[in-house]
Design a protein around this motif. Sequence first.
Motif, mmCIF file in Angstrom:
data_model
loop_
_atom_site.group_PDB
_atom_site.id
_atom_site.type_symbol
_atom_site.label_atom_id
_atom_site.label_comp_id
_atom_site.label_asym_id
_atom_site.label_seq_id
_atom_site.Cartn_x
_atom_site.Cartn_y
_atom_site.Cartn_z
ATOM 1 N N ALA A 132 0.860 -1.174 0.000
ATOM 2 C CA ALA A 132 0.000 0.000 0.000
ATOM 3 C C ALA A 132 0.899 1.228 0.000
ATOM 4 C CB ALA A 132 -0.911 0.011 1.227
ATOM 5 N N VAL A 133 0.534 2.235 -0.775
ATOM 6 C CA VAL A 133 1.263 3.494 -0.789
ATOM 7 C C VAL A 133 0.284 4.574 -0.359
ATOM 8 C CG1 VAL A 133 2.466 5.195 -2.214
ATOM 9 C CG2 VAL A 133 2.898 2.762 -2.556
ATOM 10 N N ALA A 134 0.636 5.303 0.695
ATOM 11 C CA ALA A 134 -0.250 6.323 1.256
ATOM 12 C C ALA A 134 0.393 7.699 1.140
ATOM 13 C CB ALA A 134 -0.549 6.006 2.715
ATOM 14 N N TYR A 135 -0.401 8.683 0.735
ATOM 15 C CA TYR A 135 0.003 10.088 0.739
ATOM 16 C C TYR A 135 -0.558 10.699 2.011
ATOM 17 C CZ TYR A 135 1.334 10.683 -4.212
ATOM 18 O OH TYR A 135 1.954 10.645 -5.429
ATOM 19 N N SER A 136 0.303 11.126 2.917
ATOM 20 C CA SER A 136 -0.109 11.765 4.161
ATOM 21 C C SER A 136 -1.251 11.021 4.845
ATOM 22 C CB SER A 136 -0.474 13.227 3.903
ATOM 23 O OG SER A 136 0.644 13.909 3.401
ATOM 24 N N GLY A 137 -1.137 9.702 4.912
ATOM 25 C CA GLY A 137 -2.108 8.876 5.612
ATOM 26 C C GLY A 137 -3.276 8.377 4.781
ATOM 27 N N ARG A 140 -3.818 4.225 3.024
ATOM 28 C CA ARG A 140 -2.914 3.327 3.739
ATOM 29 C C ARG A 140 -3.367 1.871 3.676
ATOM 30 N NH1 ARG A 140 -2.210 5.754 8.764
ATOM 31 N NH2 ARG A 140 -0.230 6.603 8.086
ATOM 32 N N ASP A 141 -4.666 1.640 3.625
ATOM 33 C CA ASP A 141 -5.197 0.270 3.637
ATOM 34 C C ASP A 141 -5.509 -0.276 2.251
ATOM 35 O OD1 ASP A 141 -5.036 0.080 6.432
ATOM 36 O OD2 ASP A 141 -6.920 1.177 6.638
ATOM 37 N N GLU A 142 -5.181 0.460 1.205
ATOM 38 C CA GLU A 142 -5.442 0.008 -0.170
ATOM 39 C C GLU A 142 -4.240 -0.769 -0.694
ATOM 40 O OE1 GLU A 142 -6.874 3.146 -2.714
ATOM 41 O OE2 GLU A 142 -8.098 3.967 -1.096
ATOM 42 N N VAL A 143 -4.272 -2.079 -0.455
ATOM 43 C CA VAL A 143 -3.167 -2.957 -0.833
ATOM 44 C C VAL A 143 -3.333 -3.379 -2.288
ATOM 45 C CG1 VAL A 143 -2.012 -5.140 -0.344
ATOM 46 C CG2 VAL A 143 -2.982 -3.781 1.525
ATOM 47 N N HIS A 144 -2.248 -3.282 -3.050
ATOM 48 C CA HIS A 144 -2.256 -3.676 -4.459
ATOM 49 C C HIS A 144 -1.121 -4.658 -4.718
ATOM 50 C CE1 HIS A 144 -5.146 -0.565 -5.535
ATOM 51 N NE2 HIS A 144 -4.442 0.260 -4.774
ATOM 52 N N ASP A 145 -1.403 -5.640 -5.549
ATOM 53 C CA ASP A 145 -0.383 -6.581 -5.996
ATOM 54 C C ASP A 145 0.047 -6.205 -7.405
ATOM 55 O OD1 ASP A 145 -0.548 -8.156 -3.705
ATOM 56 O OD2 ASP A 145 -2.194 -9.330 -4.522
ATOM 57 N N VAL A 148 1.780 -0.252 -10.086
ATOM 58 C CA VAL A 148 2.753 0.819 -10.273
ATOM 59 C C VAL A 148 2.093 2.131 -9.858
ATOM 60 C CG1 VAL A 148 4.156 2.093 -11.941
ATOM 61 C CG2 VAL A 148 3.871 -0.383 -12.188
ATOM 62 N N TRP A 149 2.750 2.864 -8.975
ATOM 63 C CA TRP A 149 2.286 4.189 -8.574
ATOM 64 C C TRP A 149 3.206 5.218 -9.211
ATOM 65 C CZ3 TRP A 149 2.743 0.060 -5.338
ATOM 66 C CH2 TRP A 149 1.616 -0.330 -4.621
ATOM 67 N N ILE A 150 2.659 6.316 -9.651
ATOM 68 C CA ILE A 150 3.458 7.446 -10.135
ATOM 69 C C ILE A 150 3.166 8.581 -9.168
ATOM 70 C CG2 ILE A 150 3.889 9.065 -12.015
ATOM 71 C CD1 ILE A 150 2.839 6.868 -13.933
ATOM 72 N N LEU A 151 4.138 8.901 -8.330
ATOM 73 C CA LEU A 151 3.929 9.852 -7.252
ATOM 74 C C LEU A 151 4.168 11.278 -7.723
ATOM 75 C CD1 LEU A 151 5.691 7.938 -4.350
ATOM 76 C CD2 LEU A 151 3.307 7.833 -5.061
ATOM 77 N N GLY A 158 6.421 22.732 2.329
ATOM 78 C CA GLY A 158 6.801 21.509 3.023
ATOM 79 C C GLY A 158 7.078 20.355 2.086
ATOM 80 N N LYS A 159 6.978 19.160 2.650
ATOM 81 C CA LYS A 159 7.276 17.949 1.891
ATOM 82 C C LYS A 159 6.135 16.969 2.070
ATOM 83 C CE LYS A 159 12.191 18.511 2.469
ATOM 84 N NZ LYS A 159 13.442 17.939 2.865
ATOM 85 N N TRP A 160 5.947 16.133 1.078
ATOM 86 C CA TRP A 160 4.954 15.078 1.176
ATOM 87 C C TRP A 160 5.444 14.004 2.102
ATOM 88 C CZ3 TRP A 160 0.141 15.230 -0.416
ATOM 89 C CH2 TRP A 160 -0.199 16.063 -1.482
ATOM 90 N N GLU A 161 4.519 13.415 2.822
ATOM 91 C CA GLU A 161 4.828 12.225 3.594
ATOM 92 C C GLU A 161 4.175 11.065 2.844
ATOM 93 O OE1 GLU A 161 3.869 12.456 7.720
ATOM 94 O OE2 GLU A 161 4.743 14.441 7.893
ATOM 95 N N VAL A 162 5.004 10.258 2.220
ATOM 96 C CA VAL A 162 4.528 9.095 1.463
ATOM 97 C C VAL A 162 4.920 7.863 2.256
ATOM 98 C CG1 VAL A 162 4.687 7.818 -0.691
ATOM 99 C CG2 VAL A 162 4.777 10.314 -0.723
ATOM 100 N N GLU A 163 3.950 7.018 2.539
ATOM 101 C CA GLU A 163 4.184 5.824 3.328
ATOM 102 C C GLU A 163 3.996 4.597 2.436
ATOM 103 O OE1 GLU A 163 2.560 3.897 7.480
ATOM 104 O OE2 GLU A 163 1.604 5.669 6.685
ATOM 105 N N VAL A 164 4.988 3.733 2.422
ATOM 106 C CA VAL A 164 4.908 2.479 1.691
ATOM 107 C C VAL A 164 4.782 1.382 2.732
ATOM 108 C CG1 VAL A 164 6.097 0.922 0.100
ATOM 109 C CG2 VAL A 164 6.313 3.400 -0.194
ATOM 110 N N CYS A 165 3.641 0.673 2.694
ATOM 111 C CA CYS A 165 3.342 -0.330 3.715
ATOM 112 C C CYS A 165 3.234 -1.698 3.073
ATOM 113 C CB CYS A 165 1.998 -0.035 4.381
ATOM 114 S SG CYS A 165 1.797 1.658 4.918
ATOM 115 N N THR A 166 3.808 -2.678 3.704
ATOM 116 C CA THR A 166 3.620 -4.054 3.258
ATOM 117 C C THR A 166 2.484 -4.639 4.079
ATOM 118 O OG1 THR A 166 5.243 -4.863 4.816
ATOM 119 C CG2 THR A 166 6.008 -4.345 2.589
#
Length: 168
Positions: A132-137, A140-145, A148-151, A158-166
């Motif tokens: 799952a790749v989350a932009y500022s939260g 977060r729960d959208e899991v993909h197999d 490809v994300w293009i951020l 400021g800066k983006w907070e991008v979270e990559v979750c397994t």
Amino acid sequence: MEDPKLIATLIPSDTSSHTANAFCHKHNRDRYLAPEDIDGPALSSREPTPAPSELIDEHCKYDFTHRLALKFGKKVKNPAKGFCFGANTKICDVLSGTRRHGISNVHLYMTFGAFDGKKRLIPKDVSTHGTAVAYSGQARDEVHDHFVWILDLDKEEGKWEVEVCTKR
């Protein structure tokens, strides 16, 4: 001044410390950034404790944890695919955890490309478990197999907070 070769700084977001432990692994030594001194910015003895928030640099708030720096010029094992993240140190540029923690041998590729005249960070999931790749939260729960994300990391303040979750 920011490093012109810096693509991204990775910060662990899990509460179990598995990612921070992986970041500290000797395999990641050439990209590892140790936590800064916990005392933070220098303060005079007459300033209140804790320090008022305006005295703490917003860009330093993540300096107190284990981090990895992805930079241009650092050799990767497969330049056509970019930085490889996963559990297999023979294949991956970055050790991001173990198989028992839901990390595939090759879990994710992170590359950098240009779209619409803008430079973009591109995570590509190739894992067994999904990512799952989350932009500022958000998301977060959208899991993909095998996704490809293009951020789009353009942000005026400021800066983006991008979270990559397994996910397991």
